[in-house]
Design a protein around this motif. Structure first.
Motif, mmCIF file in Angstrom:
data_model
loop_
_atom_site.group_PDB
_atom_site.id
_atom_site.type_symbol
_atom_site.label_atom_id
_atom_site.label_comp_id
_atom_site.label_asym_id
_atom_site.label_seq_id
_atom_site.Cartn_x
_atom_site.Cartn_y
_atom_site.Cartn_z
ATOM 1 N N VAL A 194 38.111 27.019 44.691
ATOM 2 C CA VAL A 194 39.537 27.177 44.991
ATOM 3 C C VAL A 194 40.000 26.119 45.990
ATOM 4 C CG1 VAL A 194 41.304 28.754 45.843
ATOM 5 C CG2 VAL A 194 39.398 29.638 44.492
ATOM 6 N N GLU A 199 49.079 27.419 48.698
ATOM 7 C CA GLU A 199 48.780 28.829 48.430
ATOM 8 C C GLU A 199 47.306 29.005 48.053
ATOM 9 O OE1 GLU A 199 50.687 31.722 48.770
ATOM 10 O OE2 GLU A 199 51.778 30.224 49.950
ATOM 11 N N SER A 200 46.774 28.063 47.289
ATOM 12 C CA SER A 200 45.342 28.118 46.969
ATOM 13 C C SER A 200 44.512 28.006 48.242
ATOM 14 C CB SER A 200 44.971 26.991 45.998
ATOM 15 O OG SER A 200 45.632 27.143 44.756
ATOM 16 N N GLN A 258 45.450 28.768 51.260
ATOM 17 C CA GLN A 258 45.632 29.972 52.072
ATOM 18 C C GLN A 258 44.645 31.055 51.655
ATOM 19 O OE1 GLN A 258 47.473 30.478 54.701
ATOM 20 N NE2 GLN A 258 49.448 29.425 54.581
ATOM 21 N N SER A 259 44.426 31.187 50.349
ATOM 22 C CA SER A 259 43.498 32.221 49.883
ATOM 23 C C SER A 259 42.079 31.945 50.353
ATOM 24 C CB SER A 259 43.542 32.312 48.352
ATOM 25 O OG SER A 259 43.023 31.144 47.758
ATOM 26 N N HIS A 304 41.851 32.726 54.265
ATOM 27 C CA HIS A 304 41.856 34.160 54.577
ATOM 28 C C HIS A 304 40.763 34.934 53.847
ATOM 29 C CE1 HIS A 304 45.525 33.767 56.899
ATOM 30 N NE2 HIS A 304 46.069 33.090 55.894
ATOM 31 N N GLU A 305 39.855 34.236 53.191
ATOM 32 C CA GLU A 305 38.753 34.888 52.486
ATOM 33 C C GLU A 305 37.762 35.482 53.482
ATOM 34 O OE1 GLU A 305 36.401 36.391 49.739
ATOM 35 O OE2 GLU A 305 38.014 35.097 49.041
ATOM 36 N N GLN A 329 35.944 26.616 53.689
ATOM 37 C CA GLN A 329 36.986 27.286 54.463
ATOM 38 C C GLN A 329 37.508 26.381 55.586
ATOM 39 O OE1 GLN A 329 36.063 31.051 56.724
ATOM 40 N NE2 GLN A 329 37.339 31.952 55.090
#
Length: 272
Positions: free
Chosen positions: A75, A93-94, A96-97, A100-101, A115
């Motif tokens: 991602v 947005e990708s 951000q995911s 916050h994983e 990350q």
């Protein structure tokens, strides 16, 4: 200022395979072995293309891999390529995911590195997002259908800042009883642009639906027309018959008149 934002991660195929097989987070707990295997192959394919600078070619396999098994290593590279191709909103947005994983108590080193890179890329990319504020004049917002580049925009975003990629965009709106309206707009990175789109009301009665024509009656069988008689330069046959009948009537009238006159003359001496 695209590739200079952040050098893409060089994730060896072996490290990516290990990260994918390990799996983290509840979002991937139910992924099947087949999904993981397919995501691994697609992810490696996409990352290899991205490492060669072919983000356009890498986008599809990375998207498919992220759908099957959204590992942070995949991602994060997807987000980088989306930003590289000018899809900054989707790319951030990708990222951000990934940021916050929940990596769990013993995360894969490859995930931890992904990350960190996602966080750095976010800090560089978020300020580049443009903001669009669309004002609609005419119909009620709830009655309007609004699109940006053909993508439907919720009416709740009217008069509010909508994060949008910088560059050229086409805005369109429609509503019952109003003429459709369109307008182009060019957005600058990091800037807010306000646009007003006015829909003109249709003339009275113009919006009424056109009447539906009645269904045609079923065809009735008809007898073939009588063949036309031969043409003639003389008067038509009915006229000749009528003329002849009139002549006979005149002749009969004359005969009966003469007979009546003769009778009268023979009776005159008797009546004297």
């Amino acid at each position: 200022m695209r590739r200079a934002l952040l050098q893409p991660a060089r994730c060896p195929a072996s490290a990516l395979l290990l990260a994918l097989v390990a799996g983290v987070g509840t979002a991937r707990a139910d992924a099947s072995a087949a999904d993981k295997a397919a995501a691994r192959d697609l992810g490696i394919q996409g990352i290899q293309l991205a490492d060669k600078g072919d983000c356009a070619g890498a986008l599809v396999p990375l998207q498919k891999a992220a759908t099957l098994f959204p590992a942070p290593t995949i991602v994060e590279r997807l987000g980088e390529c989306q930003i590289e191709l000018g899809k900054i909103v989707a790319g951030t947005e990708s990222l951000q995911s990934v940021v916050h994983e929940d990596l769990g108590p013993s995360p894969s080193p490859a995930f931890v590195e992904a990350q960190k890179r996602a966080q750095k890329m976010l800090e560089l990319s978020l300020p580049r997002i443009a903001k669009l504020v669309l004002h609609l004049v005419g119909p009620k917002p709830a009655d309007a259908s609004i699109t940006v580049d053909g993508e439907k925009m919720p009416s709740a975003l009217l008069d509010a800042e909508r994060p949008t990629d910088p560059g050229h965009h086409d805005l369109a709106a429609s509503a019952p009883g109003f003429r459709d309206g369109t307008t182009p707009v060019d957005l600058t990175a990091g800037k807010t642009t306000e646009v007003t789109l006015t829909l003109e009301p249709l003339p009275a009665g113009a919006a009424a639906p056109a009447p539906v024509p009645p269904a045609p009656a079923p065809a009735q069988p008809t007898s073939p027309p009588a063949p036309a008689g031969p043409s003639s330069s003389g008067p038509p046959v009915p006229a000749i018959v009528a003329f002849a009948a009139g002549g006979v009537g005149v002749a009969l009238g004359s005969v009966f008149g003469l007979m009546a006159a003769g009778k009268k003359s023979s009776l005159d001496p008797v009546c004297q």
